[in-house]
Scaffold this motif. Structure first.
Motif, short mmCIF file in Angstrom:
data_model
loop_
_atom_site.label_atom_id
_atom_site.label_comp_id
_atom_site.label_asym_id
_atom_site.label_seq_id
_atom_site.Cartn_x
_atom_site.Cartn_y
_atom_site.Cartn_z
N ASP A 87 88.64 52.61 7.21
CA ASP A 87 88.72 53.60 6.12
C ASP A 87 87.45 53.76 5.46
OD1 ASP A 87 89.21 51.84 4.18
OD2 ASP A 87 91.24 52.08 4.56
N ASP A 88 87.48 54.59 4.42
CA ASP A 88 86.00 54.48 3.43
C ASP A 88 85.88 53.02 2.77
OD1 ASP A 88 85.97 57.02 4.00
OD2 ASP A 88 86.75 57.96 2.05
N THR A 89 86.70 52.18 2.74
CA THR A 89 86.53 50.91 1.82
C THR A 89 86.46 49.65 2.91
OG1 THR A 89 88.62 50.79 1.08
CG2 THR A 89 87.20 51.90 -0.16
N ARG A 90 87.18 49.85 4.14
CA ARG A 90 87.53 48.84 4.87
C ARG A 90 86.92 48.71 6.27
NH1 ARG A 90 93.14 47.89 5.82
NH2 ARG A 90 93.61 50.18 6.04
N VAL A 91 86.70 47.47 6.81
CA VAL A 91 86.26 47.49 8.00
C VAL A 91 86.73 45.89 8.65
CG1 VAL A 91 83.86 48.67 7.88
CG2 VAL A 91 83.83 46.44 7.70
N ARG A 92 87.06 46.20 9.80
CA ARG A 92 87.42 44.82 10.74
C ARG A 92 86.11 44.46 11.42
NH1 ARG A 92 91.67 42.43 10.67
NH2 ARG A 92 92.95 43.93 10.00
N ALA A 93 85.74 43.39 11.52
CA ALA A 93 84.39 42.98 12.22
C ALA A 93 84.26 41.62 12.71
CB ALA A 93 83.44 42.94 11.28
N SER A 94 83.59 41.29 14.06
CA SER A 94 83.55 40.09 14.42
C SER A 94 82.34 39.62 13.65
CB SER A 94 83.02 40.39 15.81
OG SER A 94 84.13 40.88 16.71
N SER A 95 82.44 38.23 13.37
CA SER A 95 81.60 37.63 12.40
C SER A 95 81.23 36.20 12.90
CB SER A 95 82.12 37.56 11.27
OG SER A 95 83.00 36.45 11.10
N VAL A 98 84.63 47.95 -2.63
CA VAL A 98 85.26 48.66 -3.93
C VAL A 98 85.05 50.05 -3.46
CG1 VAL A 98 84.94 47.02 -5.53
CG2 VAL A 98 83.15 48.63 -5.09
N ALA A 99 85.65 51.31 -4.10
CA ALA A 99 85.47 52.62 -3.58
C ALA A 99 83.98 52.82 -4.26
CB ALA A 99 86.29 53.19 -4.39
N ARG A 100 83.54 53.82 -3.53
CA ARG A 100 82.18 54.16 -3.56
C ARG A 100 82.33 54.76 -5.34
NH1 ARG A 100 78.36 56.87 0.24
NH2 ARG A 100 78.93 55.91 2.26
N ASN A 101 81.05 54.64 -6.05
CA ASN A 101 80.79 54.80 -7.37
C ASN A 101 79.57 55.07 -7.68
OD1 ASN A 101 79.44 52.08 -8.02
ND2 ASN A 101 80.91 51.42 -6.64
#
Length: 131
Positions: A44-52, A62-65
């Motif tokens: 979504d706008d604030t979360r990613v799942r990633a290979s690291s 945090v939310a865009r600001n």
């Protein structure tokens, strides 16, 4: 005792341009190799799942600001969480990106390696944006 280390990079673009690019989670794979080493799924706008380099992680920003705040939490494969303060601020030459490493109780060699990885990520971000 100091438990934080700041790593920063000046980028010759406006703070708004730097923040806009860095806050767009679809760009993480292009510049944040220290935490994203493979596939990225934007949830979504604030979360990613990633290979690291540490395995699969969940990164929540945090939310865009309008303040240039890019603070984010990384949930590691073992379930532990790392809080990462990050800011884009105005600089006389454009923008400065400041990343704060928290390192209480960690070996200095590990902290130095993390700082080098963050510096490399910020250098890639600058390279992409300085164009």
């Amino acid at each position: 005792m100091d438990h934080s280390r700041h790593v920063s990079r000046v980028i010759r673009r406006s703070p708004q341009a730097v923040y806009g690019y860095a806050a767009d989670l679809s760009h993480l794979q292009e510049w944040a190799a220290g935490v994203v080493a493979g596939s990225v799924t934007v949830l979504d706008d604030t979360r990613v799942r990633a290979s690291s380099p540490m395995g699969e992680v969940l990164i929540t920003f945090v939310a865009r600001n309008s303040l240039g705040v890019l603070d984010h939490t990384v949930v590691l494969p073992d379930g532990s969480k790392t809080e990462n303060p990050m800011r884009v601020v105005k600089h006389p030459d454009g923008a400065e990106v400041i990343f704060t490493l928290r390192h209480a109780g960690r070996p200095e060699a590990d902290v130095a390696a993390d700082a080098a990885a963050v510096a490399a990520d910020l250098a890639r971000l600058a390279e992409l944006l300085d164009g």
